[in-house]
Write an enzyme that holds these catalytic residues in place. Structure first.
Site, PDB file in Angstrom:
ATOM      1  N   HIS A 173       0.850  -1.199   0.000  1.00 39.76           N
ATOM      2  CA  HIS A 173       0.000   0.000   0.000  1.00 39.76           C
ATOM      3  C   HIS A 173       0.881   1.243   0.000  1.00 39.76           C
ATOM      4  CE1 HIS A 173      -2.367   3.147   2.354  1.00 39.76           C
ATOM      5  NE2 HIS A 173      -2.947   3.070   1.170  1.00 39.76           N
ATOM      6  N   SER A 174       0.548   2.201  -0.846  1.00 41.71           N
ATOM      7  CA  SER A 174       1.257   3.475  -0.898  1.00 41.71           C
ATOM      8  C   SER A 174       2.754   3.228  -1.125  1.00 41.71           C
ATOM      9  CB  SER A 174       0.980   4.266   0.378  1.00 41.71           C
ATOM     10  OG  SER A 174       1.511   5.564   0.319  1.00 41.71           O
ATOM     11  N   MET A 175       3.609   3.787  -0.283  1.00 36.36           N
ATOM     12  CA  MET A 175       5.056   3.638  -0.470  1.00 36.36           C
ATOM     13  C   MET A 175       5.521   2.205  -0.247  1.00 36.36           C
ATOM     14  SD  MET A 175       6.184   6.573  -1.423  1.00 36.36           S
ATOM     15  CE  MET A 175       7.951   6.538  -1.153  1.00 36.36           C
ATOM     16  N   THR A 202       0.077   3.279  -5.007  1.00 35.94           N
ATOM     17  CA  THR A 202       1.523   3.493  -4.915  1.00 35.94           C
ATOM     18  C   THR A 202       1.983   4.465  -5.995  1.00 35.94           C
ATOM     19  OG1 THR A 202       1.939   1.286  -4.005  1.00 35.94           O
ATOM     20  CG2 THR A 202       3.781   2.383  -5.081  1.00 35.94           C
TER      21      THR A 202
END
Length: 922
Positions: A173-175, A202
């Site tokens: 998730h995300s970074m 991401t």
């Protein structure tokens, strides 16, 4: 006093720019659909079992941990290792929690229970201590190495099992998704340790806010590796974006680069995902039930029955992901679906010769095959369209090859159908299937349920209608309209000239229906052929529906496809479609795609005003108001033409070679062009927004200094203006050394903040002293500042000295006000690393690596000297003229090299400040 230096026209301009910025911000933060995600629930209490790591590993990464997710009896059973399932590792993102794994972990557990644990997944999650890695990139490499160790630890938990896994699937998730991609860049990492990578929201292309060089270096390393090694990377990767609800990470950043050799990657926006069809914000993407159900279905279809692990067949993995995330035919996934199906059994065959047909099925007692002969229809029509409201997973539409109206076997066309929220449909171009003689629609026997099947033949020119969009600068005052009078089921509106991210429109669809008893549903779909970012709107007819049209990805240069507005309609209704430009949404796109560059334009404006003040001090001996100089000096023609010329010259080989020889970084405007992010006049628009922000920030800082000085006078006894100007006070070297030691031993941003507070304190003290002096003098409004100077020559010499000091104090405060504005932006840009350091203080006393440490070593003594600097002490400096010339090229450099690399801004700011400080000595 600050407002008095601006005329009413300029003030009106600044207020108008605030209004435009508010419109753009409102569109970004509020101008999207409501949250339609269903909440995912745990049916048993979630438990997170901490996995014991090797002591050396735990000591090396004291802030990081690894957990196994479980619920109820599953959690109890798996407290005794080893494990027997399929490992999936969840990586949280910026400030993310390891507990975010619970949604997908719980849904996967329920799915495993439904099949009596024939297969099941073990969901692991990494605790990154909720680090702010989107703001500080110094820990990204450390996280990557820790994940590598976690993968090896996880695989050891399955040792000795009959179907022990050799690799793990990763959800990032995300970074966390970027960290997963970075695993491949590690020297000792074996690529076959990861069998699947799914990333959620991401930012793969570039960092959202490039606040330090560690973030940009990390991105460069990861993306360059994936580009250069695309031929050898065999990792199936899926990137899912949240759509317009996610204002933290715009969806354009989540699309993986399309490489000619790396074909095992898919990128899609959640609004286009079948059975999801909703936009998610940055956090809800991990718990949105519709999306997590789709993800879990894909995971179970990826299992190899022989190994009881995720398949190693890359082609199958890509097919499964395409089936669930791109185009769903309303059938269960099959790796090799049967093309020919048997059409046998006791069924009724009904011949249909009309071009438009509707059948309402209710409590059917026997199966029925409706056959449509194609020979005569080919002469008149080009396409056939069929739809069904029965959303089961059985085959429902076939084709016969023989010329009879009945066939024992037929070609199963159901795999070519597509699922929508209320229907499944199929469109065929007849000339593509010359060997087919009949179309067959199958209606099964149903009990207690009702559904509708429709088919129609049509000519392409009657249903594919061109609709040119309105011009960008029409501002919504003009519109284009199409009236659909035919009673068709399907229309394709080709949105001509719609392919840029700066375009935004509102489409209004008005449906008028004849008297019908039942509710009529229409589906409107924006289809973007060059990227998977479709969006759907469901409307009940008759109605008036307004739909926003804007893009996440601009149309590639060599792509000739046209954006389509597809309408799945009712034959009982007539439709009127109107499109017009949406000015507020255009501003929203400006903010969405370029809002992150605004600090560079603000700093550029302040530098231009700073230049004006320094030059006025050199030429006239007095420093003018910040607002006056901002109005006079902050002009876009002083900056933009140079950037445009450099960008143009970089197109020539000789200039590019010279540029590389000088070791100059790539021009930010070139980077934006490569990302298809260049708006017409975007630099001018951002410069004007920067001027507005610089003005209001100057007003705020001036008001803050006056307020703080008033508080100072209320708490302390009045102080006098300094009579002996000392650039280096006795305590200054000691203070400078202490702050440098603080920077070296703890965090550079902390030392910068303390230096900034010291500087502000000195300015507030000067303001308080000036206020005290003015209050002690008789007020004479008839005399101007010049007349005061002239008349003071006839007064007592001591009073003459004080009046000059007062005038110089006013000049100094004007200069200090501008310097505070510049320093404020340096402090704001260094705050992320300070916040990160404070959050991890219990683990690490010294921030390492520290992006602000080199800057702090130069800025601390500079601010210390400037805090004791008065304009009278630098008027006669030989360096002042040179110092006044530097801010202009630096203002150009800020735009050229800092708009996409914000961490470079302090480097451009400290140079004139350093020269300003040196003016005291030269």
């Amino acid at each position: 006093m600050f407002l008095h230096s601006v005329n009413l026209w300029n003030l009106a301009f600044y207020v108008f720019m605030v209004f435009l910025a508010t419109l753009g911000l409102w569109d970004v933060f509020f101008g999207f659909e409501e949250n339609k995600c269903s909440m995912s629930y745990m049916f048993e209490y979630p438990e997170y079992q901490k996995i014991e790591l090797p002591k050396k590993l735990a000591k090396r990464y004291p802030a990081y941990e690894l957990y196994l997710y479980g619920e109820g009896s599953y959690a109890e059973e798996h407290k005794i290792l080893p494990l027997t399932g399929i490992p999936v590792l969840f990586l949280p993102g910026n400030a993310g929690s390891y507990k975010q794994v619970r949604s997908i972990g719980s849904i996967a557990l329920r799915k495993a229970e439904d099949i009596d644990f024939k297969y099941h997944f073990d969901f692991f999650s990494v605790n990154f201590n909720e680090e702010l890695v989107a703001l500080y990139g110094g820990s990204l490499q450390k996280q990557t190495k820790f994940v590598h160790e976690c993968i090896k630890t996880i695989l050891k938990l399955y040792k000795g099992q009959e179907f022990a896994p050799k690799s793990v699937a990763i959800i990032g998730h995300s970074m966390g998704g970027l960290v997963a991609r970075a695993l491949l860049t590690l020297k000792n990492f074996k690529h076959d340790l990861i069998n699947l990578l799914i990333t959620q929201a991401t930012p793969h292309v570039a960092p959202v806010m490039p606040l330090d060089r560690f973030i940009t270096d990390f991105y460069t390393t990861v993306n360059n590796y994936w580009i250069l090694n695309a031929r050898h990377i065999n990792l199936t990767t899926l990137s899912v974006a949240g759509g317009f609800r996610d204002y933290q990470v715009r969806s354009g950043l989540t699309f993986l680069p399309k490489l000619s050799h790396h074909t095992s990657a898919l990128s899609v926006v959640s609004s286009a995902v079948p059975k999801t069809w909703v936009s998610t914000d940055h956090l809800s993407i991990v718990w949105c039930k519709q999306l997590q159900l789709t993800t879990v279905r894909a995971f179970f279809d990826l299992i190899d029955a022989d190994t009881k692990q995720i398949t190693q067949n890359s082609k199958k993995k890509l097919s499964v992901l395409y089936h669930h995330f791109i185009r769903h035919p309303s059938k269960h996934f099959e790796e090799n679906p049967a093309i020919i199906s048997d059409l046998t059994g006791t069924s009724m065959w009904v011949l249909v010769k009309v071009s438009k047909w509707t059948y309402v099925a209710y409590n059917e007692s026997e199966k029925i095959y409706f056959t449509f002969p194609l020979e005569n229809h080919r002469k008149i029509y080009t396409h056939v369209y069929c739809q069904s409201t029965m959303l089961d997973t059985n085959s429902w539409i076939f084709a016969c090859i023989n010329s009879t109206s009945m066939c024992l076997q037929g070609v199963d066309l159901s795999w070519k159908a597509e699922l929508l929220p209320t229907i499944k449909y199929l469109t065929l171009r007849l000339q593509d299937y010359p060997s087919l003689s009949h179309l067959v629609v199958y209606v099964p026997s149903v009990r207690g349920s009702k559904f509708v099947v429709d088919c129609e033949f049509f000519k392409k020119e009657k249903r594919y209608i061109q609709l040119p969009v309105t011009h960008l600068f029409s501002f919504g005052l003009s519109s284009r309209k199409v009236v659909l009078n035919t009673n068709g089921l399907y229309y394709n509106l080709e949105l001509l000239n719609f392919g840029q991210i700066y375009q935004a429109f509102k489409i209004n669809v008005v449906s008028k229906c004849s008297a019908v008893k039942e509710e009529i549903t229409s589906i409107y779909r924006l289809h973007i052929p060059w990227s998977y970012e479709d969006s759907l709107t469901i409307a009940q007819a008759p109605s008036s529906t307004e739909i926003s049209l804007k893009l996440h990805i601009a149309q590639p240069e060599n792509n000739t496809h046209v954006a389509l507005f597809k309408m799945y309609t009712s034959s009982d209704c007539r439709y009127e479609v109107t499109v017009k430009t949406s000015f507020s949404q255009i501003l929203g796109q400006v903010v969405r795609f370029h809002g992150g560059a605004l600090p560079a334009y603000v700093v550029s404006n302040i530098l231009l005003a700073y230049r004006g003040q320094l030059y006025s001090l050199f030429s006239t001996g007095c420093c003018l108001e910040y607002a006056t100089m901002l109005d006079k000096e902050a002009k876009p023609y002083k900056v933009d033409p140079f950037v445009i010329i450099i960008k143009f010259l970089l197109g020539y080989k000789w200039f590019k070679e010279l540029w590389d020889v000088l070791l100059l970084p790539e021009l930010d405007a070139v980077i934006l062009t490569c990302q298809s992010m260049c708006f017409p006049l975007i630099s001018l628009i951002l410069f004007l927004f920067g001027t507005c922000t610089a003005y209001w920030s100057g007003l705020l800082s001036s008001a803050s200094v006056r307020l703080l000085s008033s508080l100072w006078l209320a708490l302390k006894r009045p102080s006098e203006l300094p009579k002996d100007i000392k650039m280096i006070s006795p305590d200054l070297p000691f203070l400078t050394i202490v702050l440098i030691i603080v920077s070296w031993t703890t965090c550079g941003a902390l030392a910068i903040l303390l230096s900034y507070l010291y500087y502000v304190f000195k300015v507030v003290h000067l303001q308080a002293s000036l206020t005290t002096f003015k209050n002690s003098q008789p007020v004479n409004p008839k005399h101007s500042r010049r007349s005061e100077k002239k008349s003071n020559h006839h007064k007592d010499s001591s009073i003459h000295h004080l009046r000059l000091s007062a005038n110089d104090a006013e000049d100094s405060l004007r200069m200090h006000s501008t310097v505070i504005n510049l320093l404020t932006w340096i402090v704001l840009l260094s705050m992320p690393s300070l916040i990160y350091w404070l959050k991890n203080l219990r683990y690490y006393f010294k921030l390492n690596p520290d992006p602000c440490k080199p800057l702090a070593f130069i800025l601390i003594p500079t601010m210390a000297i400037l805090g004791n600097t008065y304009t009278v002490s630098i008027k006669s400096s030989k360096l002042l003229k040179t110092t006044s010339q530097f801010p202009l090229p630096l203002a150009v450099g800020v735009i050229a090299f800092g708009s996409a690399h914000l961490y470079r801004l302090p480097c451009f700011v400290f140079i004139p400040l350093l020269l300003h400080a040196l003016c005291n000595f030269m």
